[in-house]
Each structure stands twice: as structure tokens, then as C-alpha cells.
Design a protein around this motif. Structure first.
Motif, PDB file in Angstrom:
ATOM      1  N   ASP A 337       0.892  -8.411   9.339  1.00 53.61           N
ATOM      2  CA  ASP A 337       2.024  -7.956   8.530  1.00 53.61           C
ATOM      3  C   ASP A 337       3.297  -8.689   8.924  1.00 53.61           C
ATOM      4  N   SER A 341       2.165 -11.977   6.354  1.00 51.18           N
ATOM      5  CA  SER A 341       2.256 -11.514   4.965  1.00 51.18           C
ATOM      6  C   SER A 341       3.375 -12.230   4.209  1.00 51.18           C
ATOM      7  N   GLY A 407       3.292  -6.377   3.700  1.00 51.43           N
ATOM      8  CA  GLY A 407       1.875  -6.135   3.496  1.00 51.43           C
ATOM      9  C   GLY A 407       1.429  -4.691   3.530  1.00 51.43           C
ATOM     10  N   ARG A 408       2.196  -3.805   4.155  1.00 47.25           N
ATOM     11  CA  ARG A 408       1.697  -2.462   4.466  1.00 47.25           C
ATOM     12  C   ARG A 408       2.246  -1.380   3.514  1.00 47.25           C
ATOM     13  N   ASP A 411       1.227   0.168  -2.616  1.00 50.57           N
ATOM     14  CA  ASP A 411       1.679  -1.003  -3.376  1.00 50.57           C
ATOM     15  C   ASP A 411       2.618  -0.645  -4.523  1.00 50.57           C
ATOM     16  N   GLU A 474       8.658  -4.395   3.176  1.00 48.87           N
ATOM     17  CA  GLU A 474       7.648  -3.460   2.669  1.00 48.87           C
ATOM     18  C   GLU A 474       8.133  -2.020   2.561  1.00 48.87           C
ATOM     19  N   ASP A 494      -1.792  -5.119  14.795  1.00 51.75           N
ATOM     20  CA  ASP A 494      -1.273  -5.594  13.501  1.00 51.75           C
ATOM     21  C   ASP A 494      -2.230  -6.648  12.938  1.00 51.75           C
ATOM     22  N   ILE A 499      -3.926  -3.927   6.306  1.00 51.35           N
ATOM     23  CA  ILE A 499      -3.404  -4.204   4.959  1.00 51.35           C
ATOM     24  C   ILE A 499      -4.441  -3.817   3.917  1.00 51.35           C
ATOM     25  N   ASP A 502      -4.593  -0.023   3.639  1.00 49.71           N
ATOM     26  CA  ASP A 502      -3.459   0.634   2.979  1.00 49.71           C
ATOM     27  C   ASP A 502      -3.478   0.430   1.467  1.00 49.71           C
ATOM     28  N   GLY A 505      -4.942  -5.119  -0.305  1.00 47.93           N
ATOM     29  CA  GLY A 505      -4.344  -6.443  -0.488  1.00 47.93           C
ATOM     30  C   GLY A 505      -3.451  -6.550  -1.711  1.00 47.93           C
ATOM     31  N   LYS A 507      -0.570  -5.021  -2.263  1.00 44.74           N
ATOM     32  CA  LYS A 507       0.868  -5.049  -1.963  1.00 44.74           C
ATOM     33  C   LYS A 507       1.378  -6.495  -1.842  1.00 44.74           C
TER      34      LYS A 507
END
Length: 530
Positions: A337, A341, A407-408, A411, A474, A494, A499, A502, A505, A507
Motif C-alpha cells: 500500500d 499502490s 490501495g486499502r 473502493d 485512500e 503491508d 489489498i 479489502d 484490487g 480500489k
């Protein structure tokens, strides 16, 4: 074949004669026969020639009888002597050694040379020589169509956040590998290296990284500080927080900041100060003697030239490529992230923006920068501002977009900073709203809840120069705004799987789509002066 004469008396054999060979039928007059060249020292049978009659074998008499008269064709010497020459046929060679056969009658339409020669030209066909070819101009290679994988940020996160890169510390072989990966990608889509100050590789801007001495017990704390990174849970860094660059001719403003940084570091650690030699500021040479050099880091950059009347103006799009490496215990901090990301989002936007440029849809130019040593204290971005590439002054920059940790969480939300240092909204406020509205599935929430981080990210360096800056992030733990950072911030956990957990992918992909819209709007916007 001639019989060999024996010198041992033996009974008279019965004389036999060999029937002459039947003459081969003659070939058709209009067809030329090619001679057969297979012959040896004991026979004379070239091609289709008529064979010669063999001489009669010798007659052997008993010793008591007188020798009969010898045949003129047979030698009387008991030793084998050369046979007399038979009557020669003009078409048959008489030399026992293989000599060239006489040429058969030639047909004017058939070449007689045994080697393949070009056929005679038809008199009705012009025989003018072909014109000599002129110089061949190289054909420019077309830019490749954007591929699905190249346009997917998850493709690039998977590599940048792999154990192979060992956490991409500044400096490190892992960061160098990441830089090479980015460069290969942008070159594939026709972007150019803008840094003519580095002719060996104009896609790179290199600088040495230093830090001031710290307490010895800090390295034994068991965290990432062994690589020059302090453990912290607050997002981002202050300028030169854990490292800096030193270079002769650096701006006086930057030199002043480093003098203050040295004094505050020594005071915090209870170390005595070394005064400046002549009073006032310590020079670059003096600071270098007080600092520890850790190696050379790199900014990676690429230019996508604009095609309109404002092509000399530039939109800067940036993300930091580095992370914190490994800790004392050998744990790799992959930083999926933070900030694989953001770096991957920039890479994934390149193919689409290159297509827009080919269509003439980018008025202003786009300068991509993947900075190094951000985790040391925004060092790479400050070095870039202090050492602008030739032909690009800060006056030509028409906006800056910085992407960090996108990334996290889910979305459907994003946090942004679109204000200046006084808290006033800049032109990106409207641009972001328009760009989001253009998405097929707009973000549900664009939170403006992270102004506290405005000066702790790379864009702040440009903000201090008066540039309009947009920071994409994010968000925090509260979907409606506010809250905490991800629990894995600056931790070995991390990784890319979080990702995927959550948001699958989506996001990073959605942030990339939003950012492409933002860049196109900023590159083509009309200013109040027009």
C-alpha cells in the motif's frame, strides 16, 4: 576389357570371341544428349558412343610346337604392355586418362556450359538495368496498443511489493530494480527521458543520501531504525526528517534548513554541536564531515509531450517509489500500500495517456516522477525542486498531482487534499469533482479530511513554491472521514493480499481511472488569462 597374358604355360584354351555390343539407337536429332562422365582407366564408354570391338585373346601353344605368327593387335611380350591404339572414333577419346569430352553440337537455345548460367534475354523484353535503390529511411515503430495487464495497477503492485525487491529502501538494489522496471514500462509507450543533465540515462536523477549521527542504542531497538527509519505511526514525514542530500551549489534556503536540522538532531540526542568555522551557516563541506553517507538514491522520471499550444507547460504527476526496506530482525517491509499502490497507479495510467496524446488530446505535457528517499524525509522531491531538469522551471509547472497509499479500505471512498498552505481551495477542487462525475461508477465519497497531512507528503515541496497541488490518499478508518491509518502502516504485514482482501484490487483500479480523468482535465483546461 583386355585379358592379361600369363607367363605360365597351360593348356590352350578354346578361343572365344565377344559379341560386339549392340549399337545404341540414335537420339532424336532435335534433342541434345548430355555425355555421361563416368569412366575409368579400364574402360572407354563415354556417354552414348559406340563401344570398340575387343581384340581376340592370345593363342597359347605347347612348348614343342613353333609359335604361330602373332596377331598384330596382340603384343608378344610376356609382360603386359600398353595395347595398341585402336582406330579412333572422332566422337570417342583415345587417351586412357579422363580428358574433357568434345563438346556436342550445341542448340542455340540451350547453354552448353555445365554451370548454370542466366538464360539469354528475350529480345522483346527491355533489358535496361534497374535503378539503384536510394537510401532507406528508418520506419518509426508504432506505439503499442495499451494492454490490459499494463493498464492494471495490480500487475505492477505484484512486482513492486514482492520480496525480491527487499522493501525498496533508499538507497538499495531493490529500489534500483524498481526504477529499472518503471523505466522499461514508460519506454515501451514512447515516453522520453527529460533529464539531459544525465546523458547516460535521462530517465534518472541521482543524488547521495546522508543522515546525522544518532544514539548508538537506537540501532538496537529492534525496529526499522537500523536502516535509518524511525518507528512512527503518524502518516508521512517532515522535510529531511531522517535523511537529506548534500551537494555543492545547493540553494541557500535548503542549506539553512540543513543547519537547523543538524542542531535539532544533536540537541534531541544530547550531543554537542560543532560550530561553523566562520560563524553563520555551516558549509556543505562542514555538514558532510558531520554526517553519515548511506549511498545513492534515484528519482525516476518520464515526459509525455503535449501536442497543443500549451505544450511548454507541464502537469507533474508523482508518487514515491521507495519504502523502508528490512528491519534488524530480517523482516521485509514490502510496502504494497505504501507506496507500491501509488507508483503502480501512475504506471497503469501511462498507456491510456499515451493513447490520448496520439489522438492530440493532451494540450499540456505530462511529467511523471517516481521519487526516491521519500521515507527519509521527502528528499527526492526536494532534490528535484532544487535541481530542475533543463528547460523546466517552476514557472512552467501548471499543477502537481501526488498519489500515496491508495490501495486499502473499500473502493467507494477516497480522501484528497486540494488546498494551499492557507487552506484555500485550488483549481483541483473543481477538477476532482468533474473527473469523478465522468466515471461510469463515481466514488460515493470524496472526503477532504486529511489536511493535517498536507505538509507531510511529496507534494508539499511544490506547494512551498506556490504550485497548485492535489494529494490523493485512500482515506482513514472512518468511511465518512477521519479515523486512523491502516494498522499495517510501516509494518511487515503491508502486503498485496490485504489489498485483495479489502476490495479485490478495485480500489487502485478506480483511483487510476479517476486520476486519468484529472490529468486530462488539467492538461486541457483553459485558464482565466485566456
Amino acid at each position: 576389357m583386355a585379358s592379361k597374358i600369363s607367363d605360365t604355360p597351360r593348356p590352350l584354351p578354346t578361343a572365344t570371341t565377344r559379341a560386339p555390343a549392340t549399337k545404341a539407337p540414335s537420339e532424336t536429332p532435335n534433342k541434345v544428349s548430355t555425355p555421361d562422365l563416368k569412366w575409368n582407366k579400364d574402360c572407354f564408354e563415354p556417354g552414348k558412343a559406340q563401344p570398340l570391338p575387343l581384340p581376340k585373346p592370345p593363342v597359347s601353344l605347347p612348348p614343342s610346337l613353333p609359335k604361330p605368327p602373332t596377331q598384330p593387335q596382340v603384343p608378344t611380350n610376356p609382360l603386359p604392355l600398353p595395347l595398341p591404339k585402336p582406330p579412333t572414333d572422332p566422337q570417342v577419346p583415345t587417351n586412357p586418362l579422363p580428358l574433357p569430352l568434345p563438346k556436342p553440337p550445341t542448340d542455340p537455345q540451350v547453354p552448353t556450359n555445365p554451370l548454370p548460367l542466366p538464360l539469354p534475354t528475350d529480345p522483346q523484353v527491355p533489358t535496361e538495368p534497374l535503378p539503384e535503390p536510394g537510401p532507406v529511411e528508418p520506419t518509426p515503430e508504432p506505439k503499442p496498443e495499451p494492454s490490459i495487464t499494463d493498464s492494471d495497477p495490480m500487475t505492477h503492485i505484484a512486482y513492486l511489493a514482492s520480496d525480491e525487491l527487499q522493501g525498496r529502501d533508499s538507497p538499495s538494489a531493490g529500489l534500483d530494480a524498481a526504477s529499472a522496471y518503471v523505466q522499461a514500462h514508460v519506454e515501451k509507450y514512447g515516453l522520453v527521458g527529460p533529464n539531459s543533465n544525465n546523458p547516460e540515462n535521462p530517465f534518472q536523477q541521482k543524488f547521495d543520501v546522508f543522515s546525522f549521527a544518532s544514539k548508538p542504542e537506537a540501532a538496537a531497538a529492534g525496529d526499522a531504525r537500523a536502516n535509518g527509519h524511525a518507528e512512527h505511526k503518524q502518516f508521512g514525514h517532515q522535510l529531511f526528517q531522517e535523511g537529506f542530500y548534500l551537494e555543492e551549489g545547493m540553494p541557500r534556503e535548503t542549506l539553512e534548513m540543513l543547519n537547523k536540522k543538524y542542531e535539532s538532531t544533536m540537541k534531541a540526542e544530547g550531543q554537542p554541536l560543532t560550530p561553523a568555522r566562520g560563524g553563520g551557516l555551516r558549509s556543505v563541506e562542514e555538514l558532510r564531515a558531520l554526517a553519515t553517507e548511506s549511498g545513492q538514491a534515484v528519482n525516476t522520471m518520464a515526459m509525455l509531450p503535449g501536442t497543443g499550444p500549451h505544450k511548454d507547460e507541464v502537469i507533474v504527476v508523482m508518487a514515491h517509489l521507495d519504502h523502508v526496506g528490512t528491519d534488524r530482525r530480517g523482516n521485509i517491509h514490502n510496502g504494497a500500500d505504501d507506496n507500491a499502490s501509488g507508483s503502480a497507479v501512475l504506471m497503469a495510467a501511462v498507456p491510456e495517456l499515451a493513447e490520448a496524446q496520439k489522438r492530440g488530446e493532451l494540450d499540456r505535457s505530462i511529467l511523471f516522477i517516481w521519487t526516491g528517499a521519500e521515507e527519509k524525509g521527502l528528499v527526492g522531491s526536494q532534490y528535484f525542486v532544487d535541481h530542475p531538469i533543463p528547460g523546466l522551471s517552476t514557472e512552467q509547472i501548471s499543477g502537481v498531482v501526488n498519489v500515496d497509499m491508495v490501495g486499502r479500505w473499500d473502493d467507494q471512498r477516497l480522501s484528497v487534499v486540494d488546498t494551499d498552505r492557507r487552506g484555500q481551495a485550488n483549481y483541483f477542487r473543481d477538477v476532482v469533482d468533474q473527473a469523478n462525475a465522468q466515471l461510469a461508477d463515481p466514488f460515493d465519497r470524496i472526503n477532504r479530511d486529511i489536511n493535517v497531512y498536507r505538509d507531510r507528503q511529496d507534494g508539499a515541496v511544490f506547494g512551498r513554491k506556490g504550485e497548485d497541488v492535489l494529494f490523493l490518499f485512500e482515506g482513514l478508518s472512518n468511511p465518512k472521514g477521519g479515523g486512523d491509518l491502516i494498522p499495517e502502516y510501516h509494518e511487515p504485514g503491508d502486503d498485496i493480499d490485504l489489498i485483495l482482501r479489502d476490495n479485490g484490487g478495485e480500489k487502485p483500479r478506480r483511483v487510476k481511472d479517476l486520476m486519468v480523468n484529472v490529468i486530462e482535465l488539467a492538461a486541457n483546461r483553459t485558464t482565466a488569462k485566456e
